[in-house]
Design a protein around this motif. Structure first.
Motif, PDB file in Angstrom:
ATOM      1  N   PRO A  40       0.892  -1.339   0.092  1.00 43.21           N
ATOM      2  CA  PRO A  40       0.167   0.048   0.107  1.00 43.21           C
ATOM      3  C   PRO A  40       0.857   1.264  -0.124  1.00 43.21           C
ATOM      4  CG  PRO A  40      -0.933  -1.520   1.702  1.00 43.21           C
ATOM      5  CD  PRO A  40       0.354  -2.132   0.978  1.00 43.21           C
ATOM      6  N   GLU A  41       1.912   1.244   0.591  1.00 40.28           N
ATOM      7  CA  GLU A  41       2.862   2.539   0.732  1.00 40.28           C
ATOM      8  C   GLU A  41       3.657   2.663  -0.533  1.00 40.28           C
ATOM      9  OE1 GLU A  41       5.151  -1.050   2.988  1.00 40.28           O
ATOM     10  OE2 GLU A  41       3.226  -0.297   2.557  1.00 40.28           O
ATOM     11  N   ALA A  42       3.580   1.782  -1.532  1.00 40.48           N
ATOM     12  CA  ALA A  42       4.046   1.943  -2.948  1.00 40.48           C
ATOM     13  C   ALA A  42       3.579   2.957  -3.549  1.00 40.48           C
ATOM     14  CB  ALA A  42       4.351   0.830  -3.594  1.00 40.48           C
ATOM     15  N   ARG A  43       4.289   3.903  -4.730  1.00 38.02           N
ATOM     16  CA  ARG A  43       3.360   4.632  -5.583  1.00 38.02           C
ATOM     17  C   ARG A  43       3.009   3.695  -6.902  1.00 38.02           C
ATOM     18  NH1 ARG A  43       7.294   9.441  -7.081  1.00 38.02           N
ATOM     19  NH2 ARG A  43       5.646  10.140  -7.993  1.00 38.02           N
ATOM     20  N   ARG A  44       2.022   4.364  -7.326  1.00 31.00           N
ATOM     21  CA  ARG A  44       1.438   3.898  -8.501  1.00 31.00           C
ATOM     22  C   ARG A  44       2.476   3.935  -9.656  1.00 31.00           C
ATOM     23  NH1 ARG A  44      -4.096   3.696 -10.196  1.00 31.00           N
ATOM     24  NH2 ARG A  44      -5.322   3.993  -8.299  1.00 31.00           N
ATOM     25  N   LEU A  45       2.851   2.914 -10.487  1.00 28.35           N
ATOM     26  CA  LEU A  45       3.886   2.927 -11.251  1.00 28.35           C
ATOM     27  C   LEU A  45       3.674   4.145 -12.187  1.00 28.35           C
ATOM     28  CD1 LEU A  45       6.120   1.678 -12.909  1.00 28.35           C
ATOM     29  CD2 LEU A  45       4.445   0.273 -14.256  1.00 28.35           C
ATOM     30  N   PRO A 105      -1.215  -1.223  -9.967  1.00 27.52           N
ATOM     31  CA  PRO A 105      -2.622  -1.080  -9.281  1.00 27.52           C
ATOM     32  C   PRO A 105      -3.417  -2.437  -9.857  1.00 27.52           C
ATOM     33  CG  PRO A 105      -2.147   0.937 -10.253  1.00 27.52           C
ATOM     34  CD  PRO A 105      -1.071   0.332 -10.850  1.00 27.52           C
ATOM     35  N   MET A 106      -3.859  -3.121  -8.699  1.00 24.24           N
ATOM     36  CA  MET A 106      -4.728  -4.220  -9.218  1.00 24.24           C
ATOM     37  C   MET A 106      -5.839  -4.360  -8.041  1.00 24.24           C
ATOM     38  SD  MET A 106      -1.598  -7.178  -9.816  1.00 24.24           S
ATOM     39  CE  MET A 106      -0.774  -6.622  -8.430  1.00 24.24           C
ATOM     40  N   PRO A 107      -6.735  -5.062  -8.512  1.00 24.32           N
ATOM     41  CA  PRO A 107      -8.139  -5.156  -7.646  1.00 24.32           C
ATOM     42  C   PRO A 107      -7.700  -5.979  -6.413  1.00 24.32           C
ATOM     43  CG  PRO A 107      -8.367  -6.617  -9.586  1.00 24.32           C
ATOM     44  CD  PRO A 107      -7.242  -5.695  -9.843  1.00 24.32           C
ATOM     45  N   PRO A 108      -8.305  -5.722  -5.473  1.00 22.21           N
ATOM     46  CA  PRO A 108      -7.980  -6.533  -3.890  1.00 22.21           C
ATOM     47  C   PRO A 108      -7.759  -7.772  -4.059  1.00 22.21           C
ATOM     48  CG  PRO A 108      -9.964  -5.442  -3.859  1.00 22.21           C
ATOM     49  CD  PRO A 108      -9.464  -5.065  -4.903  1.00 22.21           C
ATOM     50  N   GLU A 109      -8.435  -8.611  -4.743  1.00 20.21           N
ATOM     51  CA  GLU A 109      -8.487 -10.079  -5.058  1.00 20.21           C
ATOM     52  C   GLU A 109      -7.280 -10.614  -5.723  1.00 20.21           C
ATOM     53  OE1 GLU A 109     -11.594  -8.699  -8.076  1.00 20.21           O
ATOM     54  OE2 GLU A 109     -10.877  -8.213  -5.840  1.00 20.21           O
ATOM     55  N   VAL A 110      -6.358  -9.746  -6.127  1.00 17.82           N
ATOM     56  CA  VAL A 110      -5.287 -10.049  -7.012  1.00 17.82           C
ATOM     57  C   VAL A 110      -4.158  -9.547  -6.328  1.00 17.82           C
ATOM     58  CG1 VAL A 110      -3.943 -10.212  -9.025  1.00 17.82           C
ATOM     59  CG2 VAL A 110      -6.471 -10.338  -9.104  1.00 17.82           C
ATOM     60  N   ASP A 111      -3.377 -10.330  -5.498  1.00 14.58           N
ATOM     61  CA  ASP A 111      -2.203  -9.630  -4.720  1.00 14.58           C
ATOM     62  C   ASP A 111      -0.899  -9.577  -5.338  1.00 14.58           C
ATOM     63  OD1 ASP A 111      -1.588 -12.287  -4.684  1.00 14.58           O
ATOM     64  OD2 ASP A 111      -1.592 -12.587  -2.683  1.00 14.58           O
ATOM     65  N   SER A 112      -0.839 -10.291  -6.605  1.00 15.78           N
ATOM     66  CA  SER A 112       0.430 -10.057  -7.108  1.00 15.78           C
ATOM     67  C   SER A 112       0.502 -10.441  -8.792  1.00 15.78           C
ATOM     68  CB  SER A 112       1.641 -10.853  -6.441  1.00 15.78           C
ATOM     69  OG  SER A 112       1.429 -12.253  -6.642  1.00 15.78           O
ATOM     70  N   LEU A 113       1.488 -10.302  -9.565  1.00 17.13           N
ATOM     71  CA  LEU A 113       1.553 -10.725 -10.684  1.00 17.13           C
ATOM     72  C   LEU A 113       3.081 -11.509 -10.782  1.00 17.13           C
ATOM     73  CD1 LEU A 113       1.536  -7.590 -12.842  1.00 17.13           C
ATOM     74  CD2 LEU A 113      -0.086  -9.236 -12.500  1.00 17.13           C
ATOM     75  N   ASN A 114       3.026 -12.398 -11.475  1.00 19.71           N
ATOM     76  CA  ASN A 114       4.173 -13.325 -11.867  1.00 19.71           C
ATOM     77  C   ASN A 114       5.295 -12.281 -12.012  1.00 19.71           C
ATOM     78  OD1 ASN A 114       6.058 -14.477 -14.249  1.00 19.71           O
ATOM     79  ND2 ASN A 114       5.534 -16.351 -12.814  1.00 19.71           N
ATOM     80  N   VAL A 115       6.503 -12.318 -11.662  1.00 27.77           N
ATOM     81  CA  VAL A 115       7.610 -11.530 -11.784  1.00 27.77           C
ATOM     82  C   VAL A 115       7.733 -11.180 -13.296  1.00 27.77           C
ATOM     83  CG1 VAL A 115       9.272 -13.347 -11.799  1.00 27.77           C
ATOM     84  CG2 VAL A 115       9.816 -11.107 -11.017  1.00 27.77           C
TER      85      VAL A 115
END
Length: 271
Positions: free
Chosen positions: A203-208, A243-253
């Motif tokens: 949450p503390e990260a800035r939007r890309l 930024p992603m919806p709350p039900e998706v917490d990460s992307l494959n690297v």
């Protein structure tokens, strides 16, 4: 000069790298790697890296003959064998059975590695143990004009067979340093005017899209499961996230790398 010969024995010394493809540490000590597949072997033969040997079915020999004959090495052993025999020798099932062994190039000093035309763009990897993910990130580096790759001590080598294959041979042209201390390498890069930006979905990260990627920067990626280690985060100037919806917490690297590198290319007018 080409030295074309059939495989008459699996015990031939030139075939040792193919017999030992599972022994990564042994290949690492010898500073060699295995290229697999028609396109990857072709890109190796087109590169400036040293070619140690080639192993392939006879039907592929003519396709590669011109490239092989144009190589600068005084001798390249080219072993010819049916695909089933290649699979028996290597212990792997293969689609084409086309292989080659190359020599890992010497690494440049870090200050020389960082000397690139401005604006500079680098990628750093921390804790990526899946070699196919490493290779996919390497491929993204090639697609979006990253100028070099820093591989941390907890990551797989981009010269492992699966990494070379999934990266489609981009590593043959991409400057790479496998550093014994990624933290120290990032701190040095920072001292050279390069902003260190962590791909950090918190949450503390800035939007890309809000992060300025038009200047000299290095994008740092961690594993999907554990993210970036605290010492790595402390070496970074800022954190950025997609930024992603709350039900998706990460992307494959590798997907995250593609998004970050595309955004850098877009901001620089290259996409």
């Amino acid at each position: 000069m080409l030295d074309i010969q059939p495989v008459t024995s699996f015990d031939l010394p030139d075939l040792a790298p193919y017999r030992t493809m599972r022994r990564h540490a042994e290949h690492r000590r010898q500073r060699i790697f295995v290229a697999e597949g028609v396109k990857v072997v072709q890109r190796l033969l087109e590169s400036d890296l040293e070619v140690v040997s080639v192993l392939l079915p006879e039907e592929w020999l003519e396709r590669f003959r011109r490239l092989l004959e144009s190589r600068p090495e005084p001798r390249i052993p080219v072993y010819v064998a049916p695909k089933k025999l290649v699979e028996q020798l290597t212990g792997f099932s293969m689609f084409q059975g086309v292989l080659a062994v190359g020599r890992v190039p010497p690494e440049p000093p870090l200050d020389q590695f960082l000397t690139r035309p401005a604006p500079r763009l680098f990628v750093a990897l921390d804790g990526l143990t899946n070699s196919e993910n490493v290779g996919a990130v390497v491929r993204c580096c090639g697609a979006f004009r990253a100028q070099g790759l820093l591989v941390g001590e907890t990551s797989s080598s981009p010269y492992l067979r699966r990494a070379v294959r999934s990266g489609m041979g981009v590593v043959f042209r991409l400057p790479v340093i496998e550093t014994p201390s990624l933290v120290q390498a990032l701190r040095f890069a920072r001292s050279q005017g390069i902003r260190i930006i962590a791909a950090h979905p918190r949450p503390e990260a800035r939007r890309l899209s809000e992060v300025d990627l038009t200047g000299d920067c290095c994008l740092v990626f961690g594993s999907e499961g554990y993210g970036l280690e605290e010492p790595i985060l402390s070496a970074c100037d800022e954190w950025a996230a997609v930024p992603m919806p709350p039900e998706v917490d990460s992307l494959n690297v590798s997907h995250a790398a593609a998004v970050f590198l595309y955004e850098a290319a877009r901001q620089r007018g290259l996409a």
